[in-house]
Scaffold this motif. Structure first.
Motif, mmCIF file in Angstrom:
data_model
loop_
_atom_site.group_PDB
_atom_site.id
_atom_site.type_symbol
_atom_site.label_atom_id
_atom_site.label_comp_id
_atom_site.label_asym_id
_atom_site.label_seq_id
_atom_site.Cartn_x
_atom_site.Cartn_y
_atom_site.Cartn_z
ATOM 1 N N GLU A 144 23.389 -51.440 -16.345
ATOM 2 C CA GLU A 144 22.516 -51.950 -17.398
ATOM 3 C C GLU A 144 21.033 -51.771 -17.084
ATOM 4 O OE1 GLU A 144 23.917 -52.944 -20.181
ATOM 5 O OE2 GLU A 144 25.853 -52.526 -19.232
ATOM 6 N N ARG A 193 17.916 -43.646 -19.955
ATOM 7 C CA ARG A 193 17.595 -44.973 -19.417
ATOM 8 C C ARG A 193 16.185 -45.004 -18.835
ATOM 9 N NH1 ARG A 193 21.297 -47.409 -16.074
ATOM 10 N NH2 ARG A 193 23.000 -46.269 -17.015
ATOM 11 N N ARG A 198 20.287 -59.315 -13.305
ATOM 12 C CA ARG A 198 19.613 -58.302 -14.110
ATOM 13 C C ARG A 198 18.439 -57.731 -13.335
ATOM 14 N NH1 ARG A 198 18.836 -61.377 -19.730
ATOM 15 N NH2 ARG A 198 19.277 -63.154 -18.383
ATOM 16 N N LYS A 246 17.318 -50.293 -16.451
ATOM 17 C CA LYS A 246 16.428 -49.296 -17.027
ATOM 18 C C LYS A 246 15.302 -49.010 -16.037
ATOM 19 C CE LYS A 246 18.755 -49.328 -20.856
ATOM 20 N NZ LYS A 246 18.218 -49.868 -22.116
#
Length: 270
Positions: free
Chosen positions: A103, A175, A4, A105
Motif C-alpha cells: 500500500e 505508485r 502505514r 506510495k
C-alpha cells in the motif's frame, strides 16, 4: 507493528525537508529529514547475501521478514498513524518497496537541475569556514569541480537523478508521485492536496505561513549549517544563480518530468 508507511525520495535540495516540515504539522503523521533506514536496509541486505558463509541458513522469505522488522523496530516508539520515511535511495528500491509494503506510495521531490546545483554551491559559499560532508570535508576546488563531483554517477545529485529515472520508467511508476519544488514553494496548497489524494488520506488544514524544522546539530556535524533548516512562510523567492552561464546551461535540459510526452501515462506530476 508499523501499519502505514510511505516514502519521500527524489533529488537533493528539491524540497523534501520542506515537505516533511509541512506533513509533520498533521498530528497523525510522522515525517522528518533523511533517516538512516535506507542505509541500514542496504547494509543488512548485503550481509544476508551469499558473501556471508551463514547465508545457507537464509531464504528470501526469512530475509524479507528480517528487513520488514527493521522498519517495525525503528518506528516502534512512534505514535503516528502514518509514517513518511525519507531518503534519496528509495527511488532505487521501488520493486522491494512494492513487495514489502503493497500500500506504500513514494513521493519524489524534483527541481530544475541547474537550481539543484546552484543550491548546493550556495551552501558551500555561505559556510566559508566549514568544509562540507558533501565533498568529504575537503576544502578548495571550484564551482566546476564541485558541480562535476555532485553530478557524477556516484555523486549526491547524479546518483539520485539516475534512481529517479529508474523509478519513473520502472514497473512501479504508478505508485510514484513527482512533486516539483517550484509547485511546492509557490503553490503549497495545490501540492499538499495532490499528495493527500495520492496516499488516500483526508486533507489537513496546513499552516503555510509558519513552517519550522531544524536539525542544527546534524547540519553542523555535516559541515553544512542550514542544510535542513526550514523557517517562516512557504514562498518562492526568485534569485540570480551563482553558476557561470555555461555550467548553468549544461544542466538546463535535464528536467525530463516537464515534458509529458517523455513520461509513462501512469506517472503523476504536480
Amino acid at each position: 507493528m508499523l501499519q502505514r508507511i510511505h516514502f519521500i525520495s527524489g533529488l537533493p535540495r528539491s524540497g523534501s525537508t520542506l515537505l516533511a516540515a509541512l506533513l509533520r504539522q498533521n498530528p497523525r503523521f510522522h515525517a522528518g529529514m533523511s533517516s538512516p533506514l535506507a542505509g541500514m536496509f542496504g547494509a543488512l541486505l548485503g550481509e544476508m547475501s551469499e558473501r556471508n558463509e551463514f547465508a545457507v541458513f537464509l531464504n528470501d522469505a526469512r530475509r524479507r521478514r528480517i528487513l520488514r522488522a527493521l522498519f517495525d523496530e525503528y518506528y516502534a516508539d512512534s505514535t503516528a498513524e502514518v509514517v513518511f520515511d525519507t531518503s534519496r535511495a528509495w527511488c532505487a528500491r521501488m520493486p522491494v518497496i512494492a513487495d514489502m509494503f503493497p500500500e506504500a506510495k513514494v513521493i519524489a521531490c524534483v527541481r530544475e537541475m541547474p537550481w539543484v546545483i546552484d543550491s548546493i554551491e550556495r551552501l558551500v559559499q555561505k559556510n566559508l569556514y566549514s568544509p562540507s560532508s558533501i565533498f568529504n570535508y575537503t576544502p578548495g576546488g571550484t564551482v566546476y569541480t564541485r558541480a562535476n563531483g555532485v553530478a557524477g554517477a556516484d555523486g549526491m545529485v547524479g546518483a539520485a537523478y539516475d534512481a529517479l529515472k529508474q523509478a519513473c520508467y520502472g514497473a512501479q511508476a504508478d505508485r510514484l508521485l513527482l512533486v516539483r519544488y517550484e509547485t511546492l514553494a509557490s503553490q503549497p496548497a495545490r501540492a499538499l492536496e495532490a499528495i493527500y489524494g495520492f496516499i488516500g488520506e483526508p486533507l489537513f488544514p496546513h499552516d503555510f505561513q509558519h513552517v519550522d524544522y531544524d536539525v542544527a546539530e546534524f547540519d553542523r556535524r555535516a559541515g553544512t549549517p542550514g542544510l535542513h533548516t526550514v523557517r517562516g512562510q512557504v514562498k518562492a523567492e526568485p534569485r540570480k544563480t551563482l553558476l557561470p552561464p555555461d555550467l548553468f546551461q549544461r544542466f538546463a535540459g535535464d528536467a525530463f518530468w516537464n515534458d509529458p510526452q517523455r513520461l509513462p501515462a501512469e506517472l503523476r506530476v504536480v
